[in-house]
Design a protein around this motif. Structure first.
Motif, PDB file in Angstrom:
ATOM      1  N   ARG A 112     -61.151 -16.071  86.716  1.00 33.47           N
ATOM      2  CA  ARG A 112     -60.169 -16.712  87.467  1.00 33.47           C
ATOM      3  C   ARG A 112     -59.441 -16.235  88.764  1.00 33.47           C
ATOM      4  NH1 ARG A 112     -58.104 -21.152  88.822  1.00 33.47           N
ATOM      5  NH2 ARG A 112     -55.987 -21.347  88.982  1.00 33.47           N
ATOM      6  N   SER A 113     -59.324 -14.842  88.514  1.00 33.15           N
ATOM      7  CA  SER A 113     -58.950 -14.274  89.909  1.00 33.15           C
ATOM      8  C   SER A 113     -59.778 -14.512  91.060  1.00 33.15           C
ATOM      9  CB  SER A 113     -58.590 -12.711  89.522  1.00 33.15           C
ATOM     10  OG  SER A 113     -57.903 -11.938  90.778  1.00 33.15           O
ATOM     11  N   SER A 158     -54.982 -11.835  95.271  1.00 33.32           N
ATOM     12  CA  SER A 158     -56.359 -11.727  94.424  1.00 33.32           C
ATOM     13  C   SER A 158     -57.379 -11.284  95.143  1.00 33.32           C
ATOM     14  CB  SER A 158     -56.646 -13.080  93.992  1.00 33.32           C
ATOM     15  OG  SER A 158     -55.825 -13.533  93.033  1.00 33.32           O
ATOM     16  N   ILE A 209     -59.183 -17.889  92.540  1.00 27.61           N
ATOM     17  CA  ILE A 209     -57.738 -17.916  93.106  1.00 27.61           C
ATOM     18  C   ILE A 209     -57.967 -17.270  94.514  1.00 27.61           C
ATOM     19  CG2 ILE A 209     -55.274 -17.142  93.188  1.00 27.61           C
ATOM     20  CD1 ILE A 209     -55.512 -17.048  90.090  1.00 27.61           C
ATOM     21  N   PHE A 217     -57.607 -12.657  77.601  1.00 27.12           N
ATOM     22  CA  PHE A 217     -56.750 -11.912  78.411  1.00 27.12           C
ATOM     23  C   PHE A 217     -57.285 -10.714  79.439  1.00 27.12           C
ATOM     24  CE2 PHE A 217     -54.111 -12.940  74.507  1.00 27.12           C
ATOM     25  CZ  PHE A 217     -53.285 -13.981  75.243  1.00 27.12           C
ATOM     26  N   LYS A 218     -58.599 -10.730  79.544  1.00 22.21           N
ATOM     27  CA  LYS A 218     -59.139  -9.774  80.388  1.00 22.21           C
ATOM     28  C   LYS A 218     -60.172 -10.401  81.073  1.00 22.21           C
ATOM     29  CE  LYS A 218     -58.758  -5.506  82.068  1.00 22.21           C
ATOM     30  NZ  LYS A 218     -57.320  -4.737  82.236  1.00 22.21           N
ATOM     31  N   ILE A 219     -61.333 -10.949  80.408  1.00 22.25           N
ATOM     32  CA  ILE A 219     -62.492 -11.591  80.997  1.00 22.25           C
ATOM     33  C   ILE A 219     -62.341 -12.876  81.889  1.00 22.25           C
ATOM     34  CG2 ILE A 219     -64.817 -12.661  80.835  1.00 22.25           C
ATOM     35  CD1 ILE A 219     -64.994 -10.559  78.405  1.00 22.25           C
ATOM     36  N   TYR A 220     -61.364 -13.806  81.297  1.00 22.91           N
ATOM     37  CA  TYR A 220     -61.166 -15.150  81.497  1.00 22.91           C
ATOM     38  C   TYR A 220     -60.205 -14.768  83.190  1.00 22.91           C
ATOM     39  CZ  TYR A 220     -58.488 -19.303  82.798  1.00 22.91           C
ATOM     40  OH  TYR A 220     -57.723 -20.201  83.430  1.00 22.91           O
ATOM     41  N   PRO A 221     -59.074 -14.023  83.000  1.00 21.62           N
ATOM     42  CA  PRO A 221     -58.427 -13.614  84.204  1.00 21.62           C
ATOM     43  C   PRO A 221     -59.047 -13.196  85.117  1.00 21.62           C
ATOM     44  CG  PRO A 221     -57.095 -12.881  82.212  1.00 21.62           C
ATOM     45  CD  PRO A 221     -58.549 -13.388  81.717  1.00 21.62           C
ATOM     46  N   ILE A 222     -60.136 -12.236  84.909  1.00 19.96           N
ATOM     47  CA  ILE A 222     -61.101 -11.522  86.196  1.00 19.96           C
ATOM     48  C   ILE A 222     -61.899 -12.706  86.848  1.00 19.96           C
ATOM     49  CG2 ILE A 222     -63.161 -10.200  86.560  1.00 19.96           C
ATOM     50  CD1 ILE A 222     -62.177  -8.558  84.352  1.00 19.96           C
TER      51      ILE A 222
END
Lengths: 276, 307
Positions: free
Chosen positions: B51-52, B282, B55, B44-49
């Motif tokens: 991914r962001s 993003s 994007i 919930f933190k590293i992956y979204p960073i």
């Protein structure tokens, strides 16, 4: 310094600070007053300065326009479950980092602490997409899950756990205690003050959290209090009596809980915050 | 070598066979304790960073995704609204943060003073705003500062000062935002500073007094140096918080009037969740992260060096 001068300065300082405190507390006092008046009365001139008799009406309006009972229940449930789960995650990790030496410890801890400085906004869009793909929008877990490994909580726990004497743990191990049982029976009991501080912090954090719930809760039946209040404020005809009653309902119980538990909270928070 | 939790080598076990198993378990134990946190943090933190960032290299308006390279970032550089948001955020940073930290320092010194009666009440009272959620205090302030009906203008009228257009005038809206922020965070910062202040040895003050130092001199030469690490902490925290600022302008002014309180956080939110322009949002988020990183490093250099 003579006794008289000393007393004079003392009175001067105390009364000066008292005036400042009165100014700081004014919004709270006014919130209580406003919550008990109708929307029309609040904006009278002169404005009401003493509590009135409209609190029940205001709460009824909240219930009718925003299902406020349901909203309060959502907030309570989410904050309680979050506090329990995040507390467990943070306490386990804090203990692991404080009381074991293992390969990669510093690097892993540093990685988690990166979460303290990375702006939450960077993750909003991908997290939202993730929740949509998981079909978690409008669910409690969408609000709860992403912040369970809260870096500040882990930091706080590591600081407090470091104070536990190693001898205590070793003697437990000598008695043949397994690691998990050791954690539960030996580590946690003396940590109760620190855990209480963590729990208050986590509950307050989740109770007041706004942006993330606003994004993942799209249906008014799943709203938390801050989201519901913000949505009411956006309406064309805002009933401020009702909104402020809701605001008071959100803020005042938390303030009272905090007052009751403040000693543990402040000392627990500070133990983590300013140690070098 | 078998490494036990305390870093010493394990004592020989009385039963052969039991020891290796226990030692193995003990080697694995720390990883099991930190595993839940690491898994959740990665998901919930590293992956979204990461991914962001992907994007931000795409155009995502209207449900389609198209790789556009650095286009979103070039657009950012030429977007007057982004510069307005940046400027507004910088103004808060340059004005509100120093004022608040000066107030917090004064407050901490006062709260630490032996001359003050009823210290506990004061400490609690000044900390209480921090307990109030951002939405709650945003709503409170928006009604208190109402131009025509607000309590604040009514009080000002009593002393003969004209009505102030708190939330409707571009300049006053900034002032209102600053007031709300100061109200909310000063006590919190004061408590952080106070804890540090209590660890400054009393002998230093005594020595200063013997040397004939007055109140101001002992503040400059004893209190301030003693506070340095805590001041660094509060400055860095306030800077990070200010750069991300979202809730207050969102609730208090909605970014208005005339974008006077539009912050990077609000602009990001508008692009992402009003226009659903995820790619551009993003890119804004990454620009923000870079800004926070740069300012963080500068502050550590400037303030941290001399400790």
């Amino acid at each position: 310094m003579t006794a008289a001068r000393h007393r004079g300065r003392s009175i001067l300082l105390t009364s000066g600070l008292a005036i400042a405190l009165a100014a700081v507390m004014l919004p709270f006092y006014w919130l209580v007053v406003a919550a008990t008046h109708s929307s029309g009365d609040i904006f009278d001139s002169p404005p009401p300065l003493l509590p009135g008799g409209h609190l029940a009406d205001n709460l009824q309006t909240l219930q009718d326009t925003a299902q406020f009972g349901r909203v309060v229940l959502n907030s309570l449930l989410i904050a309680a479950v979050y506090t329990l789960c995040a507390g467990a995650v943070c306490a386990l990790a804090g203990y692991g980092f404080a009381k074991f030496r293992f390969r990669g410890r510093e690097a892993l801890f540093g990685l988690l602490m990166l979460g303290l400085v990375i702006p939450a906004q960077v993750t909003l869009v991908p997290l939202f997409q993730m929740m949509a793909e998981l079909r978690w929008l409008n669910t409690y877990q969408a609000v709860i899950m992403p912040n369970l490994a809260l870096p500040f909580g882990i930091f706080l726990m590591r600081q407090s756990m470091a104070a536990l004497p190693d001898e205590l743990l070793d003697s437990g191990r000598m008695d043949g205690c397994g690691e998990l049982r050791l954690f539960w029976k030996v580590v946690l009991p003396p940590m109760r003050p620190a855990l209480a501080a963590l729990a208050i912090f986590l509950f307050l954090y989740q109770w007041n959290d706004f942006v993330w719930p606003l994004i993942v809760l799209r249906d008014s039946a799943s709203f938390t209090i801050p989201v519901a209040l913000a949505s009411l404020q956006g309406l064309d005809e805002t009933d401020y009596g009702a909104i402020l009653a809701g605001t008071a309902a959100a803020a005042i119980p938390m303030a009272l809980v905090f007052l009751a538990l403040q000693r543990q909270f402040v000392s627990g928070l500070l133990a983590g915050a300013v140690k070098e | 070598m078998t490494v036990t939790p305390t870093g010493r080598t394990a004592p020989a076990a009385p039963f052969p066979g039991a020891a290796p198993r226990r030692a193995r378990r003990r080697r694995v134990a720390p990883y099991l304790f930190v595993l839940p946190a690491l898994l959740l943090f990665s998901a919930f933190k590293i992956y979204p960073i990461g991914r962001s960032f992907v994007i931000s290299l795409h155009q995502t308006v209207g449900g389609t995704e198209r790789f556009v390279g650095a286009d979103n970032y070039t657009r950012l550089l030429h977007d007057p609204l982004f510069w307005t948001a940046l400027k507004n955020t910088a103004v808060i940073l340059a004005v509100q943060v120093p004022v608040m930290l000066a107030l917090a320092t004064g407050l901490a010194v006062a709260l630490n003073s032996g001359l003050l009666r009823g210290r506990t009440v004061f400490r609690l009272g000044f900390f209480l705003p921090m307990v109030t959620g951002l939405v709650a205090y945003g709503i409170m302030f928006s009604v208190l500062l109402n131009r025509d009906y607000g309590l604040v203008n009514w009080l000002l009228d009593l002393v003969g000062a004209g009505p102030v257009p708190w939330l409707t005038d571009p300049l006053w809206a900034k002032v209102s935002l600053g007031l709300a922020l100061t109200w909310h965070y000063t006590g919190y910062n004061a408590v952080l500073l106070l804890a540090r202040l209590q660890s400054v040895p009393a002998e230093l003050y005594d020595a200063a007094a013997v040397d004939g130092a007055g109140a101001w001199a002992s503040f400059r030469h004893v209190t301030l140096p003693g506070l340095r690490p805590a001041l660094l902490l509060t400055t860095v925290l306030s800077t990070i918080g200010t750069l991300q600022i979202f809730d207050e302008p969102f609730v208090l002014t909605g970014g208005g009037p005339d974008n006077a309180t539009l912050t990077i956080g609000v602009y990001l939110y508008q692009n992402a969740f009003k226009y659903f322009d995820f790619g551009y949002a993003s890119a804004i988020a990454y620009a923000l992260a870079v800004l926070i990183g740069i300012l963080g490093v500068i502050q550590f250099r400037l303030l941290g060096e001399k400790t």
